[in-house]
Design a protein around this motif. Structure first.
Motif, PDB file in Angstrom:
ATOM      1  N   MET A 217       0.694  -1.212  -0.040  1.00 57.02           N
ATOM      2  CA  MET A 217      -0.217   0.048  -0.081  1.00 57.02           C
ATOM      3  C   MET A 217       0.901   1.215   0.018  1.00 57.02           C
ATOM      4  N   VAL A 218       2.155   0.938   0.026  1.00 58.26           N
ATOM      5  CA  VAL A 218       3.009   2.266   0.234  1.00 58.26           C
ATOM      6  C   VAL A 218       3.641   2.537  -1.045  1.00 58.26           C
ATOM      7  N   ASN A 219       3.899   4.129  -1.448  1.00 59.24           N
ATOM      8  CA  ASN A 219       4.531   4.253  -2.648  1.00 59.24           C
ATOM      9  C   ASN A 219       6.204   4.578  -1.997  1.00 59.24           C
ATOM     10  N   ASP A 220       6.412   5.381  -1.194  1.00 59.52           N
ATOM     11  CA  ASP A 220       7.650   5.709  -0.738  1.00 59.52           C
ATOM     12  C   ASP A 220       7.635   6.283   0.596  1.00 59.52           C
ATOM     13  N   VAL A 221       8.586   6.406   1.324  1.00 62.12           N
ATOM     14  CA  VAL A 221       8.697   6.560   2.721  1.00 62.12           C
ATOM     15  C   VAL A 221       9.889   7.636   2.832  1.00 62.12           C
ATOM     16  N   THR A 222       9.740   8.847   3.429  1.00 59.06           N
ATOM     17  CA  THR A 222      10.746   9.869   3.822  1.00 59.06           C
ATOM     18  C   THR A 222      11.007  10.130   5.109  1.00 59.06           C
ATOM     19  N   LEU A 223      11.976  10.202   5.648  1.00 57.59           N
ATOM     20  CA  LEU A 223      12.579  10.391   6.958  1.00 57.59           C
ATOM     21  C   LEU A 223      13.259  11.449   7.076  1.00 57.59           C
ATOM     22  N   TYR A 224      12.856  12.542   7.983  1.00 57.72           N
ATOM     23  CA  TYR A 224      13.682  13.792   8.035  1.00 57.72           C
ATOM     24  C   TYR A 224      13.942  13.610   9.562  1.00 57.72           C
ATOM     25  N   LYS A 225      15.434  14.086   9.697  1.00 55.82           N
ATOM     26  CA  LYS A 225      15.924  13.635  10.994  1.00 55.82           C
ATOM     27  C   LYS A 225      16.861  14.901  11.473  1.00 55.82           C
ATOM     28  N   ALA A 226      16.982  15.859  10.483  1.00 57.28           N
ATOM     29  CA  ALA A 226      17.896  16.937  10.697  1.00 57.28           C
ATOM     30  C   ALA A 226      17.165  18.374  10.357  1.00 57.28           C
ATOM     31  N   ALA A 227      17.555  19.069   9.522  1.00 56.45           N
ATOM     32  CA  ALA A 227      16.790  20.303   9.148  1.00 56.45           C
ATOM     33  C   ALA A 227      15.227  20.019   8.500  1.00 56.45           C
ATOM     34  N   VAL A 228      14.455  19.829   9.577  1.00 57.70           N
ATOM     35  CA  VAL A 228      13.255  19.196   9.206  1.00 57.70           C
ATOM     36  C   VAL A 228      12.365  20.550   8.599  1.00 57.70           C
ATOM     37  N   PRO A 229      11.719  20.483   7.597  1.00 58.91           N
ATOM     38  CA  PRO A 229      11.077  21.641   6.892  1.00 58.91           C
ATOM     39  C   PRO A 229      10.089  22.379   7.733  1.00 58.91           C
ATOM     40  N   SER A 230       9.797  23.600   7.654  1.00 58.77           N
ATOM     41  CA  SER A 230       8.768  24.100   8.804  1.00 58.77           C
ATOM     42  C   SER A 230       7.508  23.779   8.677  1.00 58.77           C
ATOM     43  N   ARG A 231       6.852  22.982   7.590  1.00 55.44           N
ATOM     44  CA  ARG A 231       5.679  22.525   7.561  1.00 55.44           C
ATOM     45  C   ARG A 231       5.239  21.351   8.472  1.00 55.44           C
ATOM     46  N   PHE A 232       6.415  20.602   8.963  1.00 59.78           N
ATOM     47  CA  PHE A 232       6.295  19.692  10.027  1.00 59.78           C
ATOM     48  C   PHE A 232       6.642  20.272  11.355  1.00 59.78           C
ATOM     49  N   GLY A 233       5.728  19.615  12.349  1.00 53.90           N
ATOM     50  CA  GLY A 233       6.056  20.312  13.874  1.00 53.90           C
ATOM     51  C   GLY A 233       5.440  19.074  14.641  1.00 53.90           C
ATOM     52  N   GLY A 234       5.277  19.308  15.956  1.00 52.46           N
ATOM     53  CA  GLY A 234       4.680  18.601  17.006  1.00 52.46           C
ATOM     54  C   GLY A 234       5.553  17.544  17.477  1.00 52.46           C
ATOM     55  N   ARG A 235       6.561  17.279  17.145  1.00 54.98           N
ATOM     56  CA  ARG A 235       7.471  16.156  17.708  1.00 54.98           C
ATOM     57  C   ARG A 235       8.957  16.993  17.505  1.00 54.98           C
ATOM     58  N   ASP A 274     -10.650   5.935 -16.417  1.00 55.25           N
ATOM     59  CA  ASP A 274      -9.614   7.063 -16.709  1.00 55.25           C
ATOM     60  C   ASP A 274      -9.658   8.214 -15.745  1.00 55.25           C
ATOM     61  N   LYS A 275     -10.479   8.177 -14.533  1.00 53.27           N
ATOM     62  CA  LYS A 275     -10.836   9.452 -13.765  1.00 53.27           C
ATOM     63  C   LYS A 275     -10.651   9.066 -12.060  1.00 53.27           C
ATOM     64  N   VAL A 276     -10.978   8.162 -11.669  1.00 51.36           N
ATOM     65  CA  VAL A 276     -11.336   7.638 -10.379  1.00 51.36           C
ATOM     66  C   VAL A 276     -10.580   6.217 -10.136  1.00 51.36           C
ATOM     67  N   SER A 277      -9.680   6.008  -9.519  1.00 49.62           N
ATOM     68  CA  SER A 277      -9.141   4.809  -9.104  1.00 49.62           C
ATOM     69  C   SER A 277      -9.360   4.377  -7.488  1.00 49.62           C
ATOM     70  N   ILE A 278      -9.230   3.200  -7.175  1.00 48.45           N
ATOM     71  CA  ILE A 278      -9.132   2.666  -5.831  1.00 48.45           C
ATOM     72  C   ILE A 278      -8.276   1.472  -5.866  1.00 48.45           C
ATOM     73  N   LEU A 279      -7.754   1.584  -4.754  1.00 47.63           N
ATOM     74  CA  LEU A 279      -6.908   0.618  -4.020  1.00 47.63           C
ATOM     75  C   LEU A 279      -7.003   0.245  -2.607  1.00 47.63           C
ATOM     76  N   GLY A 280      -7.259  -1.128  -2.667  1.00 49.66           N
ATOM     77  CA  GLY A 280      -7.542  -1.966  -1.365  1.00 49.66           C
ATOM     78  C   GLY A 280      -6.705  -2.839  -1.089  1.00 49.66           C
ATOM     79  N   GLY A 281      -6.399  -3.125   0.242  1.00 52.75           N
ATOM     80  CA  GLY A 281      -5.458  -4.013   0.589  1.00 52.75           C
ATOM     81  C   GLY A 281      -5.806  -4.638   2.117  1.00 52.75           C
ATOM     82  N   PHE A 282      -5.592  -5.918   2.227  1.00 51.26           N
ATOM     83  CA  PHE A 282      -5.662  -6.368   3.472  1.00 51.26           C
ATOM     84  C   PHE A 282      -4.521  -7.625   4.033  1.00 51.26           C
ATOM     85  N   ARG A 283      -4.210  -7.415   5.192  1.00 53.84           N
ATOM     86  CA  ARG A 283      -2.888  -8.278   5.663  1.00 53.84           C
ATOM     87  C   ARG A 283      -3.501  -9.090   6.986  1.00 53.84           C
TER      88      ARG A 283
END
Length: 799
Positions: A217-235, A274-283
Motif C-alpha cells: 500500500m506504500v509508494n515511498d517513505v521519507t524520514l526527516y531527521k535534521a533540518a526538518v521543513p517548517s511545514r512539519f512540527g509537533g515532535r 480514466d478518472k477515479v481509481s481505488i486501491l484496497g489491501g488486507f493483511r
C-alpha cells in the motif's frame, strides 16, 4: 472574419500547449513565434498505468547540464533557448526515457513512464535524482522507495518499512521486538509517523515483530531527521512521512502474497474509467502455529492475532487538480498465557486536495481524523477486569507553494489539530471486589503558521530558511490539584483543587521554531552542508519500558509538564564517486533537549489521576557522528552505515530527593554508542538475487539491582543508580534468496523469497530479569526472543 481568425489562433495555441511524449521521433514543442530565449516548458510525469503523478522524478537536459525534480503533483518547469535538446526522464523502478525535442516556443509535455521490466539486463536506472544528495539543501532527509526496501531480507516473510529505516545511520531500535524508531538520541514518542498525512500512534504489530504498514500500500517513505521543513512540527526528533500508492485508472489488477506467518492481498482499478481509481489491501496473521512450537510453556499457551487494511481512492479530476482519500486500520490482540489479553487498534482517515492554481502557485489541503484504542483485559477468572484507553486526533493543514524561478521556491501555510486523551478506565468484569476507576480525560489544541524559502546563488551556494510559530492550549473540563510552594509535588503536598469548565483554557504555551540550512558545493560531486532547527512537542509518552506498549500512558503538556524543546545543529560532508555509482556522507550533530519526561524512582504510572506526582522534568543531550557509504548500481549493491552516538539525561530539581543519580548525567534507555549495519544485494541473474544484512550495536542500558533486603517477610531488590549497566552487545546476520521461475502465464511464475533470520543463532537478550536465590545476590536471567535461526518462505504474484 476576425472572430474566426481569433478562434483558429486559440485552437492552434491549445494544440501547441498540450502534448504527450511518444518515443521514436523528435517532438516539436510550441510554435515558432520568434522566441530565441526564455522558452518555458512545463510538464508532468505520470505513471503509464495509474495516471498518478510521480513525485521526485527527474528531468535532465544534458546540453545545458540542468536537472529538475518533479514536485508533489509530478510537475516540472524548464526554461530553454530555441534549439534541439535530448531530455532524459528518470524515476526509480521505471524505464529511462531519452527523448529528443525541438523547442520553438512555450509548451507543455505529459510524460508517461512505464515500470522497469527487470528481465532486461541492459537497462540502467538511477533512483530519483542521482545528485540530489549533493545539490539539495536538505540535511538528514532520506527517501526510500519500495523497490529499495524490497531488496532487504524480509523479517518473518514481510517487507518491513520501519526496520528498513533502522539500517540507516542515526536511526536505531532498542531490540528485536521493538516498535518505533530512535532517531539521533530521541525516544519513540519524539517521532511523528504519518500515513497519508494522518498521524499513527502505534506503528507495530505484536510489540514490534511486524510493522503495522502493508508494503503493497506504500509508494515511498521519507524520514526527516535534521533540518526538518517548517511545514512539519509537533515532535522534537524526527518526521516519518509515508505516502500511499494510487490504484490504476484504466484496468483492474492486484497482488497476492503468502508466507508461513502472514498473508496479504490487494486489488486496484478504476471506479470511473480514466478518472477515479481505488486501491484496497488486507493483511492478516496466522502466527499462532509458531507460538505453539515454542519451547517456553508460557508462550506456547499464548495467542496472537493481527490484521490491517487500507482503502485509497484517487481522483485526478483534471490535470491540475487531484483528490485523494486514504483509510487505514490495524488491530492486534495478544493473550499472554491465555489469561491476560493486550490489544490495540489504529484507525485513520485523511482527505487531500492538490491543485496547481497557476504556473507558479500550487495548493495542498489535507484533513484527517485518527483514533488509537488500547487496553488490557484480565480473564483469569479471579478479579477479572479491563482497562481501556484511547487517543483521538482531529486536524488539518493548508500549504501553498510558489516558485519564483527554478532556483527560488517559497512555501507557507498553517495547521490546526485537537487531541483528546482518555488515559485509562478500569472496568470490573463480574462481581469481584474491584472498584471501577477512571482517570480524567485530557484535551489539547495546537495551531501553527509557517513559511520556508529555498534558493540558490549561482552553482556554489544553496540556502533554505524557515520559521514556524506554534501555539498550544491545554483545555478543560478538568479538576486540577494545587500544591504547597517550596515542596515537592506529591500526594502529601496537595492543599486544594481548582475546577475548570468545558473548553476553558488551563495553560498556554507558544514558541518560535526557526529552521535553516546552507549548502556549499565544491564541484558537481561534493558539497558541505550546515543545518539548524528548533522543534516543540506537546504530547509525551510516559513509560518505564524501552518500546511502545499498551500499558504506556500518553500525556499532554499542562501547567506541571512543559512542552519538550529540541535544538539541533548538524554539519555534513557529501561526496559521490564514479558517476554517482558510489554515494558517501559524513555527518556530525548535537542536540539539546529541554523538559524531557522522566519518572521518579518507584513510580506508579498506571491509572494515575494526578500523574504529575510521579514525574520529574529532565534535560537531555545527544551527539554523534554518522558515516554512510552506498553503492547504487551494478550486480552488487548495498550500503554501510556506522553511527557513534550518545543520548544522555540529567535530572536536577530544587529538591535533592527527586534528583536521579545525584544529578549526574546518565544514559537514556536507548543510548547505544556504536551502531553498525552492512547491507548487500547480489544479482545472480535476471531472476535470482541474494541479499544479506549484518547488524551490530552496543547493548542498551539497564538498571541492575545492587543488593537485596527483607521487608515485612518479603525479599526485595535494592536499586541504586539508574541505567548504569548494559545488556550484552547485539549482533545478528540475516540472509534471503529471491528468485522467479521462468514460464510466463503460469501460476508459479511469481516471486519466491526464502529468508533465514539470525543465521548463526545468536541469543540477543531483549531484556534481563532477576530472581531470588537464597543466600546470594539476585540472579539475572536473559530473555531472548530470537535465539535460534528462523526460516520463512513467501510467495508473491501479480494478477
Amino acid at each position: 472574419m476576425k472572430k474566426i481568425l481569433l478562434l483558429a489562433l486559440f485552437l492552434l495555441g491549445q494544440s501547441a500547449w498540450a502534448q504527450t511524449v511518444t518515443p521514436g521521433k523528435r517532438e516539436v514543442v510550441g510554435r515558432d513565434i520568434g522566441q530565441l530565449k526564455g522558452i518555458k516548458i512545463q510538464g508532468r510525469i505520470i505513471d503509464e498505468i495509474t495516471g498518478e503523478g510521480l513525485v521526485g522524478a527527474t528531468v535532465s537536459v544534458p546540453e545545458l547540464d540542468v536537472t529538475r525534480v518533479t514536485d508533489t503533483n509530478g510537475s516540472f518547469d524548464l526554461v530553454l533557448s530555441r534549439a534541439e535538446y535530448n531530455l532524459q526522464f528518470r524515476y526509480v523502478g521505471y524505464e529511462l526515457i531519452d527523448y529528443p525535442i525541438t523547442a520553438v516556443g512555450d509548451g507543455r509535455l505529459t510524460i508517461r513512464m512505464i515500470q522497469e521490466d527487470f528481465q532486461l539486463d541492459d537497462v540502467v536506472i538511477f533512483g530519483r535524482d542521482p545528485e540530489k544528495n549533493i545539490r539539495s539543501t536538505d540535511m538528514g532527509a532520506v527517501t526510500l522507495s519500495m523497490n529499495t526496501i524490497k531488496e532487504l531480507p524480509p523479517f518473518l516473510g514481510e517487507v518491513d518499512i520501519v526496520r528498513s529505516l533502522a539500517t540507516l545511520p542515526g536511526v536505531s531500535q532498542v531490540g528485536e521486538a521493538s516498535s518505533g524508531l530512535n532517531v539521533r538520541g530521541g525516544g519513540v514518542d519524539q517521532n511523528l509517523i504519518q500515513f497519508g498525512g494522518a498521524p499513527i500512534y502505534n506503528p507495530s504489530h505484536m510489540f514490534g515483530l511486524f510493522t503495522a504498514f502493508n508494503a503493497d500500500m506504500v509508494n515511498d517513505v521519507t524520514l526527516y531527521k535534521a533540518a526538518v521543513p517548517s511545514r512539519f512540527g509537533g515532535r522534537s526528533s524526527a518526521i516519518l512521512d509515508i505516502l500511499p500508492k494510487a490504484g490504476g485508472v484504466d484496468h483492474w489488477g492486484g497482488d497476492l502474497s503468502v508466507s508461513n506467518y502472514s498473508g496479504k492481498i490487494s486489488l486496484n482499478g478504476p471506479l470511473v474509467k480514466d478518472k477515479v481509481s481505488i486501491l484496497g489491501g488486507f493483511r492478516i496473521s496466522y502466527i499462532n502455529w509458531f507460538l505453539k512450537a515454542m519451547s517456553n510453556e508460557t508462550l506456547r499457551n499464548s495467542n496472537a492475532n493481527f490484521y490491517d487494511g487500507n482503502i485509497i481512492i484517487s481522483a485526478p479530476v483534471s490535470e491540475n487538480n487531484e483528490f485523494t482519500y486514504s483509510y487505514y486500520t490495524s488491530y492486534d490482540d495478544f493473550a499472554f498465557s491465555s489469561d491476560t489479553t493486550i490489544s490495540w487498534k489504529n484507525t485513520a482517515h485523511s482527505l487531500q486536495w492538490k491543485s496547481k492554481l497557476s504556473e507558479k502557485l500550487s495548493l495542498d489541503v489535507l484533513g484527517y481524523y485518527t483514533v488509537y484504542d488500547y487496553g488490557i483485559f484480565n480473564e483469569s477468572g479471579i478479579n477479572d477486569f479491563r482497562i481501556n484507553s484511547d487517543i483521538k486526533d482531529l486536524g488539518g493543514r493548508v500549504n501553498l507553494f510558489y516558485d519564483f524561478s527554478p532556483t527560488s521556491k517559497f512555501s507557507f501555510g498553517g495547521m490546526f489539530k485537537q487531541v483528546g486523551i482518555q488515559p485509562g478506565e478500569l472496568i470490573p468484569e463480574g462481581e469481584e471486589d474491584i472498584l471501577p476507576q477512571k482517570v480524567q480525560d485530557e484535551l489539547g489544541r495546537e495551531l501553527a503558521a509557517h513559511f520556508q524559502h529555498e534558493f540558490e546563488l549561482g552553482e556554489k551556494f544553496g540556502f533554505s530558511y524557515g520559521l514556524r510559530y506554534d501555539v498550544y492550549q491545554y483545555l478543560g473540563p478538568r479538576t486540577v490539584r494545587d500544591y504547597e510552594e517550596n515542596e515537592p509535588i506529591s500526594d502529601g503536598s496537595a492543599i486544594s483543587e481548582t475546577v475548570y469548565s468545558d473548553g476553558e483554557v488551563i495553560q498556554t504555551y507558544n514558541g518560535l521554531g526557526p529552521r535553516a540550512s546552507v549548502r556549499y558545493s565544491f564541484n558537481k560531486s561534493s558539497s558541505i552542508k550546515l543545518g539548524y532547527n528548533k522543534m516543540y512537542q506537546f504530547i509525551h509518552l510516559i513509560s518505564n519500558t524501552a518500546t511502545i506498549a499498551p500499558s504506556d500512558v500518553w500525556k499532554l503538556s499542562d501547567q506541571f509538564l512543559a512542552p519538550q524543546i529540541a535544538d539541533q545543529y548538524s554539519l555534513g560532508f557529501f561526496k559521490n564517486f564514479k558517476g554517482n555509482i558510489f554515494e558517501t556522507s559524513l555527518e556530525v550533530y548535537y542536540k539539546d533537549l529541554q523538559n524531557v519526561v522522566e519518572y521518579k524512582d518507584g513510580a506508579n504510572l498506571i491509572l494515575q489521576n494526578d500523574i504529575e506526582t510521579e514525574l520529574v522534568p529532565a534535560e537531555g543531550q545527544a551527539y554523534g557522528l554518522e558515516l554512510y557509504v552506498k553503492k547504487n548500481l551494478g550486480r552488487i549493491t548495498g550500503w554501510v552505515s556506522y553511527t557513534y552516538s550518545r543520548s544522555l539525561r540529567r535530572v536536577i530539581t530544587s529538591f535533592e530527593e527527586e534528583n536521579i543519580n545525584d544529578g549526574e548525567w546518565y544514559a537514556s534507555n536507548f543510548d547505544k554508542p556504536h551502531d553498525l549495519t552492512l547491507i548487500g544485494n547480489y544479482k545472480i541473474s535476471t531472476n535470482t538475487s541474494v541479499s544479506a544484512t549484518f547488524a551490530y550495536s552496543t547493548g542498551r542500558p539497564v538498571t541492575l539491582p545492587a543488593a537485596k533486603f527483607d521487608y515485612s517477610g518479603n525479599t526485595l531488590a535494592y536499586f541504586a543508580d539508574r541505567n548504569q549497566g548494559r545488556l550484552p552487545d547485539f549482533h545478528r546476520l540475516d540472509m534471503s534468496l529471491n528468485f522467479k521461475f521462468a514460464g510466463e502465464g503460469k501460476f508459479f511464475d511469481g516471486n519466491w523469497t526464502f529468508s533465514l533470520l539470525n543465521v548463526y543463532g545468536r541469543k540477543n537478550p531483549f531484556s534481563v530479569y532477576f530472581d531470588h536465590s537464597e543466600g546470594s545476590p539476585p540472579q539475572s536471567f536473559r530473555l531472548a526472543l530470537l535465539g535460534v535461526p528462523l526460516p520463512s518462505l513467501s510467495y508473491a504474484i501479480k494478477f
